[in-house]
Design an enzyme around this catalytic site. Sequence first.
Site, short mmCIF file in Angstrom:
data_model
loop_
_atom_site.label_atom_id
_atom_site.label_comp_id
_atom_site.label_asym_id
_atom_site.label_seq_id
_atom_site.Cartn_x
_atom_site.Cartn_y
_atom_site.Cartn_z
N LYS A 1 -10.73 -10.34 0.64
CA LYS A 1 -10.48 -9.18 -0.22
C LYS A 1 -11.64 -8.95 -1.19
CE LYS A 1 -5.46 -8.80 -0.05
NZ LYS A 1 -4.20 -8.70 -0.81
N LYS B 1 6.71 0.88 17.32
CA LYS B 1 6.36 1.67 16.14
C LYS B 1 6.56 3.17 16.34
CE LYS B 1 2.79 -1.65 14.70
NZ LYS B 1 1.34 -1.82 14.41
N ARG C 1 -14.09 -5.69 -1.57
CA ARG C 1 -14.33 -5.06 -2.88
C ARG C 1 -15.83 -4.92 -3.16
NH1 ARG C 1 -10.48 -6.93 -7.88
NH2 ARG C 1 -8.48 -6.19 -7.07
N THR D 1 2.50 1.94 9.40
CA THR D 1 3.71 1.33 9.97
C THR D 1 3.91 -0.12 9.50
OG1 THR D 1 2.51 0.68 11.96
CG2 THR D 1 3.67 2.79 12.03
N GLY D 2 3.01 -0.60 8.66
CA GLY D 2 3.14 -1.95 8.13
C GLY D 2 4.18 -2.00 7.02
N TYR D 3 4.37 -3.19 6.46
CA TYR D 3 5.45 -3.39 5.49
C TYR D 3 5.28 -2.51 4.25
CZ TYR D 3 8.81 -5.66 2.46
OH TYR D 3 9.86 -5.89 1.61
N ILE D 4 4.20 -2.71 3.50
CA ILE D 4 4.01 -1.90 2.30
C ILE D 4 3.48 -0.52 2.66
CG2 ILE D 4 1.62 -2.60 1.76
CD1 ILE D 4 4.60 -2.07 -0.71
N GLY D 5 2.79 -0.41 3.81
CA GLY D 5 2.28 0.88 4.25
C GLY D 5 3.39 1.89 4.48
N GLY E 1 -2.59 1.93 8.33
CA GLY E 1 -1.56 0.89 8.23
C GLY E 1 -0.22 1.44 7.81
#
Length: 333
Positions: A134, A45, A138, A12-16, A10
């Site tokens: 999520k 990308k 986990r 190229t994602g926002y937080i990635g 990930g």
Amino acid sequence: MDSSKVLIVGSTGYIGTWITKACLASSRHQTFLLTGPTTHASIHKLPLLLSYKQEGATLVEASLDDHESLVSLLSGIDYVISAIAENQIEQQLKLVRAIKQVGTIKRFLPSEYGVDPDFMEHSIAPGSVLFEQKRKVRRAIEESGIPHTYVIAHCFAGYFLSGLASFGRFWPPAAKVQIYGDGNHKVVWMVEEDIGKYVVKAMDDVRTLNRTIYVRPPSNIKSQMEVVNLWEALSGKTLQKEHITEQQWLQNIQDENLPWELRHAFSIFYHIFFEGVIMSFPINHDNEASSLYPEESVHNVNIWLNTLRLEATLKMIKTDFFAKNSLRCHQNS
């Protein structure tokens, strides 16, 4: 001694993007980026991926749907960081199965970074779906015995602080700001660059093994009203406060005529700003990132808002300049 090998999913994602930049900036790691085949949907990308490559990243093509190729790839990796998008959270279960089979991954950091899902079992739909997924990831990690670290970074500045938390705004409002209830619930506002640095720091720290780490520096714990007041002091402008009641906001969430994605976002905002879930539980000093890594400087809310003010002023000056020159050209034509 060879540097460790880190695979980021990930990138190229926002937080990635910010996690990848932080990893590339660290001389202790070799950075590998999982990429899929280039399609019309993903071609935009390419410039970002090529910039990563120029900075030293190794691009590796594999699919989460191809278990054998994923296992083969992971066999040479030490650490795995996932920054997969919210609508793909359960795809990480395929990654978990491959990591379990390989058995040599030193640490896995799944895509978390927002609100702690283990404190959100009471969350309301449709936002509850994200937290359920999520938690499912986990539990799969823990049941598989995979060494892990969960990093909780709360509210991203670009999404929340840039518009003073007014829903759907990513630039400070000029006249009116939405206030959720009385606006006094405490929130943690984090600049994305800092989140990336803390994720990479926590990745191979023995102190963070099999633990949840919270990015909660004291300077960044402020209520929405405190943020609005800071902005008003910095900008010299008083904003009209549009207080939204809890009932009004719940009606937005329950309105099935609205798109699911919008109602999903409404429900996340509800828990953060009306319920105050972020600061609803205490954490230990040794579970807080800025305490673990005091050598890392943090963009505090005051500094970030002042930078935003300067950018807003520059933008206004440029707009005024071009408007005046356009008018002058028109008058002279």
